[in-house]
Design a protein around this motif. Structure first.
Motif, PDB file in Angstrom:
ATOM      1  N   LEU A 128      40.904   3.532  30.403  1.00  0.00           N
ATOM      2  CA  LEU A 128      42.247   2.930  30.345  1.00  0.00           C
ATOM      3  C   LEU A 128      42.782   2.886  28.911  1.00  0.00           C
ATOM      4  O   LEU A 128      43.951   2.560  28.693  1.00  0.00           O
ATOM      5  CB  LEU A 128      42.210   1.501  30.906  1.00  0.00           C
ATOM      6  CG  LEU A 128      41.916   1.325  32.392  1.00  0.00           C
ATOM      7  CD1 LEU A 128      41.764  -0.154  32.740  1.00  0.00           C
ATOM      8  CD2 LEU A 128      43.014   1.962  33.262  1.00  0.00           C
ATOM      9  N   GLY A 129      41.893   3.157  27.951  1.00  0.00           N
ATOM     10  CA  GLY A 129      42.327   3.165  26.551  1.00  0.00           C
ATOM     11  C   GLY A 129      41.912   1.941  25.766  1.00  0.00           C
ATOM     12  O   GLY A 129      42.424   1.698  24.666  1.00  0.00           O
ATOM     13  N   ILE A 130      40.964   1.161  26.299  1.00  0.00           N
ATOM     14  CA  ILE A 130      40.521  -0.038  25.578  1.00  0.00           C
ATOM     15  C   ILE A 130      39.470   0.354  24.545  1.00  0.00           C
ATOM     16  O   ILE A 130      38.549   1.124  24.843  1.00  0.00           O
ATOM     17  CB  ILE A 130      39.905  -1.072  26.561  1.00  0.00           C
ATOM     18  CG1 ILE A 130      40.920  -1.472  27.630  1.00  0.00           C
ATOM     19  CG2 ILE A 130      39.399  -2.290  25.802  1.00  0.00           C
ATOM     20  CD1 ILE A 130      40.361  -2.333  28.743  1.00  0.00           C
ATOM     21  N   ASP A 131      39.629  -0.184  23.334  1.00  0.00           N
ATOM     22  CA  ASP A 131      38.644   0.057  22.272  1.00  0.00           C
ATOM     23  C   ASP A 131      37.781  -1.201  22.157  1.00  0.00           C
ATOM     24  O   ASP A 131      38.224  -2.209  21.595  1.00  0.00           O
ATOM     25  CB  ASP A 131      39.373   0.352  20.950  1.00  0.00           C
ATOM     26  CG  ASP A 131      38.401   0.592  19.815  1.00  0.00           C
ATOM     27  OD1 ASP A 131      37.177   0.542  20.050  1.00  0.00           O
ATOM     28  OD2 ASP A 131      38.879   0.818  18.691  1.00  0.00           O
ATOM     29  N   PHE A 132      36.571  -1.145  22.696  1.00  0.00           N
ATOM     30  CA  PHE A 132      35.718  -2.338  22.709  1.00  0.00           C
ATOM     31  C   PHE A 132      35.113  -2.635  21.334  1.00  0.00           C
ATOM     32  O   PHE A 132      34.534  -3.702  21.145  1.00  0.00           O
ATOM     33  CB  PHE A 132      34.619  -2.199  23.766  1.00  0.00           C
ATOM     34  CG  PHE A 132      35.143  -2.255  25.174  1.00  0.00           C
ATOM     35  CD1 PHE A 132      35.553  -3.443  25.736  1.00  0.00           C
ATOM     36  CD2 PHE A 132      35.249  -1.088  25.927  1.00  0.00           C
ATOM     37  CE1 PHE A 132      36.058  -3.512  27.025  1.00  0.00           C
ATOM     38  CE2 PHE A 132      35.752  -1.115  27.217  1.00  0.00           C
ATOM     39  CZ  PHE A 132      36.154  -2.340  27.772  1.00  0.00           C
TER      40      PHE A 132
END
Ligand code: 5GP
Length: 239
Positions: free
Chosen positions: A233-237
């Motif tokens: 989804l494009g989340i940068d953890f």
């Protein structure tokens, strides 16, 4: 804003008071539970992953005009939220048959539901969150007709936003549960969380389960799958 004493500790999250009576701190723990707390495990990194996942989704919903309690990330595992008076109702939308619907009605898992179904459950661990209808909600005063109509409309609006978002990233949003509450302005806001702990997400092509069913069904790689969904989804953890 100053974090104060713990107010409540649920199965996977804790709520803390702050020096602002209208703000709480929501802390996402690594605890993972299923079957009303019968199966409980600590999963490394889950608190961080769900906190950042939830922040990302809530921001998207907010941007789409859906009022949510989310205000800001406070750290890796904590977020600042509005204090809501929660309504004791779980709103569930299903795009595909799975979980309790399959058990209850004997339908085939994965059957597409058009239009999607909307169900309500009473939030009560001791009673195992029984399914309730709008007549129960009205008679027992768990929500007003106006509040229920608003929750239902918002739950479907969330579906429009998230179904498309997951599909664009090669995934199916199978079903999900939302909880709502009333803020000090008298309006209904989306509360609780949106993370792979409270929804079902399948890979669009392989239909591999990427959500909490991996924990419920002992499929392994639980947090790894949550992260994979988030990264798609494009989340940068790591941010
Ligand atoms: P089901 O009714 O099939 O068990 O659940 C439908 C959807 O709502 C699933 O995505 C499930 O994860 C979510 N859900 C229902 N009840 C709960 C609950 O008490 N806690 C959490 N985390 N999710 C729930």
């Amino acid at each position: 804003m100053e974090k104060r004493e713990e107010l409540y500790s649920g199965k996977a999250k804790s709520v803390f008071k702050t020096d602002d009576p209208d703000r709480y701190v929501l802390a996402f723990r690594n605890d993972t539970s299923a079957f009303d707390g019968v199966k409980v495990e600590q999963l490394d990194r889950k608190g961080m992953v769900n906190n950042k996942f939830n922040a990302f989704i809530m921001a998207k919903l907010q941007a789409a005009g859906i009022p949510t309690h989310f205000e800001s990330l406070l750290g890796d595992t904590e977020s600042v939220v509005k204090r809501l008076d929660m309504l004791p109702i779980e709103c569930v939308v299903r795009n595909y048959a799975a979980g309790s619907l399959v058990k209850r009605l004997g339908v085939t898992e994965g059957q597409a539901l058009t239009p999607p179904t909307f169900e309500t459950f009473l939030k009560d661990d001791a009673l195992h969150d029984p399914m309730i209808n709008e007549s129960h909600i009205r008679s027992f005063g768990w929500a007003t007709d106006e509040q229920m109509a608003r929750m239902k409309a918002l739950t479907y609006q969330v579906n429009d936003v998230l179904k498309a978002m997951f599909l664009d990233a090669g995934m199916l949003l199978v079903d999900y549960k939302l909880e709502f509450g009333v803020y000090n302005d008298g309006e209904i806001y989306l509360g609780d969380e949106f993370s792979p702990d409270g929804c079902r997400i399948w890979d669009k092509d392989t239909r591999e389960k990427l959500d909490k069913d991996r924990f419920r069904q002992d499929l392994g790689n639980v947090v790894e799958s949550y992260e994979l969904v988030g990264r798609r989804l494009g989340i940068d953890f790591d941010a």
